[in-house]
Design a protein around this motif. Structure first.
Motif, short mmCIF file in Angstrom:
data_model
loop_
_atom_site.label_atom_id
_atom_site.label_comp_id
_atom_site.label_asym_id
_atom_site.label_seq_id
_atom_site.Cartn_x
_atom_site.Cartn_y
_atom_site.Cartn_z
N UNK A 293 -1.30 22.11 -11.08
CA UNK A 293 -1.46 23.45 -10.25
C UNK A 293 -2.21 23.40 -9.08
N UNK A 294 -2.06 24.33 -8.19
CA UNK A 294 -2.82 24.47 -6.88
C UNK A 294 -4.17 24.52 -6.85
N UNK A 295 -4.81 25.43 -7.70
CA UNK A 295 -6.09 25.70 -7.89
C UNK A 295 -6.62 25.55 -9.41
N UNK A 296 -7.62 24.67 -9.47
CA UNK A 296 -8.19 24.27 -10.94
C UNK A 296 -9.61 25.15 -11.01
N UNK A 297 -9.84 25.56 -12.09
CA UNK A 297 -11.28 25.79 -12.54
C UNK A 297 -11.41 25.26 -13.74
N UNK A 298 -12.63 24.27 -13.93
CA UNK A 298 -12.91 23.79 -15.19
C UNK A 298 -14.55 24.30 -15.52
N UNK A 299 -14.53 25.01 -16.74
CA UNK A 299 -15.64 25.42 -17.64
C UNK A 299 -16.21 24.44 -18.27
N UNK A 300 -17.24 23.71 -18.04
CA UNK A 300 -18.01 22.96 -19.10
C UNK A 300 -18.86 23.71 -20.15
N UNK A 301 -18.10 23.70 -21.42
CA UNK A 301 -18.86 24.92 -22.20
C UNK A 301 -20.07 24.47 -22.76
N UNK A 302 -20.37 23.26 -22.53
CA UNK A 302 -21.95 23.00 -23.28
C UNK A 302 -22.95 23.22 -22.11
N UNK A 303 -22.69 23.39 -20.89
CA UNK A 303 -23.68 23.62 -19.69
C UNK A 303 -23.37 25.19 -19.23
N UNK A 304 -22.09 25.43 -19.23
CA UNK A 304 -21.79 26.82 -18.80
C UNK A 304 -21.40 26.67 -17.34
N UNK A 305 -21.51 25.57 -16.79
CA UNK A 305 -21.12 25.45 -15.33
C UNK A 305 -19.51 25.45 -15.05
N UNK A 306 -19.19 25.90 -14.04
CA UNK A 306 -17.91 26.07 -13.78
C UNK A 306 -17.49 25.30 -12.23
N UNK A 307 -16.63 24.41 -12.34
CA UNK A 307 -16.12 23.38 -11.12
C UNK A 307 -14.80 23.79 -10.81
N UNK A 308 -14.71 24.19 -9.47
CA UNK A 308 -13.60 24.58 -8.82
C UNK A 308 -13.13 23.72 -7.71
N UNK A 309 -11.74 23.57 -7.59
CA UNK A 309 -10.77 22.70 -6.69
C UNK A 309 -9.91 23.26 -6.46
N UNK A 310 -9.16 22.81 -5.18
CA UNK A 310 -7.90 23.25 -4.76
C UNK A 310 -7.69 24.69 -3.99
N UNK A 311 -6.58 24.78 -3.67
CA UNK A 311 -6.48 26.42 -3.10
C UNK A 311 -4.96 26.75 -3.25
N UNK A 312 -4.66 27.96 -3.16
CA UNK A 312 -3.51 28.65 -2.88
C UNK A 312 -2.91 28.21 -1.65
#
Length: 325
Positions: A293-312
């Motif tokens: 996919x063009x855009x990705x969001x990954x949430x680390x469930x143990x820390x609650x942080x979300x990392x985003x990359x890519x774009x539409x």
């Protein structure tokens, strides 16, 4: 050890039965082959449609997911979009939807070749992936989806039934040409699957994938195969968005986020049809890491942080879809 989880083929059996019962208004053609196998034409001679594509996509996902057609998405003024969510995304996407079973009959120009997807794969277990998933299905019925524009030869249908361990009369094959409306929906509904497949290819532990969902714009179909294939791929490459919920260390998940979008590939930057043509229509020359996919969001469930990359990329989507300015 093979884990016992719900039978994918048992889960989709009522969905297949409902599809057959509604075939007339879904504009599908259903018939039995000489060996008794059930064939559902979803775009070769039959017209099919968006709703048929949505329901076939849920069958392809093993009955563990929900596919929704929505009227809003990332492309301004473009009201056709596909959304996918899964109860067990790894099993639904990699154990069922992924087109991983290579099927061939004959030789030369007249040979039939297709990649099988759907829950029947988990009965045959022909791919090493099932050992990693620790899953093997058992069912008296089987269903497979083939992205083809012609009927498979009878000897191959017999072979599929045999590999699945079912009588041919208990086998259903659903045919979804790339250029059809049904084919368009079922390909774009793979937006979550391609993210999981690339996550797996990058070496991330599948057991740490807790959940996920995705969406992508639904492109216009095309009677030209290369154009149709290009548009369905571009919908995901330039307009697809996926949110995964993962276990593990933040630094590992952050690094994965940077490598996961399609823009991380060396072949990113042109509509897929152009890339395909540049490689003389040799699919295997295309960088496999492009398919994401063009855009990705990954949430680390143990820390609650979300990392985003890519774009539409709206410009590349407009070029691919043929959207007039």
């Amino acid at each position: 050890m093979i884990e016992r989880r719900p039978s994918l083929n048992a889960l989709v059996s009522p969905l297949v039965d409902a599809l057959v019962a509604d075939a007339d208004w879904l504009r599908l053609e259903v018939r039995r082959l000489e060996n008794g196998a059930q064939l559902i034409d979803a775009g070769i001679s039959a017209l099919g449609g968006l709703e048929a594509g949505r329901r076939i996509s849920e069958i392809c996902l093993g009955g563990l997911s929900r596919v929704r057609l929505s009227g809003s998405g990332p492309v301004p003024g473009w009201p056709s979009n596909v959304e996918v969510s899964a109860a067990d995304p790894v099993l639904a996407c990699l154990g069922s939807q992924y087109a991983g079973w290579s099927l061939t009959h004959g030789e030369g120009k007249g040979a039939f070749h297709a990649l099988g997807s759907g829950p029947g794969r988990a009965l045959a277990g022909k791919e090493p992936l099932f050992a990693e998933l620790r899953y093997r299905d058992r069912s008296e019925r089987a269903c497979l989806v083939l992205e083809v524009d012609k009927e498979p030869p009878l000897p191959l249908v017999d072979k599929i039934a045999s590999e699945c361990g079912v009588d041919p009369s208990a086998l259903t094959l659903i045919l979804t040409p790339t250029s059809s409306l049904v084919g368009t929906v079922q390909i774009v509904s793979r937006v979550l699957e391609v993210a999981l497949h690339k996550t797996h290819e990058l070496g991330f532990d599948l057991d740490r994938i807790h959940d996920g969902m995705g969406s992508a714009p639904l492109p216009p179909p095309s009677p030209d195969f290369v154009t149709a294939m290009g548009r369905t791929n571009d919908a995901i490459l330039f307009g697809g968005q996926v949110h995964l919920f993962l276990g593990g260390r933040d630094d590992v998940i952050e690094e994965l986020a940077e490598r996961l979008p399609s823009s991380a590939s060396r072949d990113y930057g042109r509509p897929f049809a152009e890339v395909f043509k540049a490689y003389d229509y040799d699919f295997f020359q295309v960088d496999p890491l492009l398919f994401s996919p063009a855009r990705i969001l990954l949430t680390a469930v143990e820390s609650g942080r979300t990392f985003a990359a890519g774009r539409i990329d709206l410009d590349l989507l407009a070029a691919s879809f043929g959207i007039a300015p």
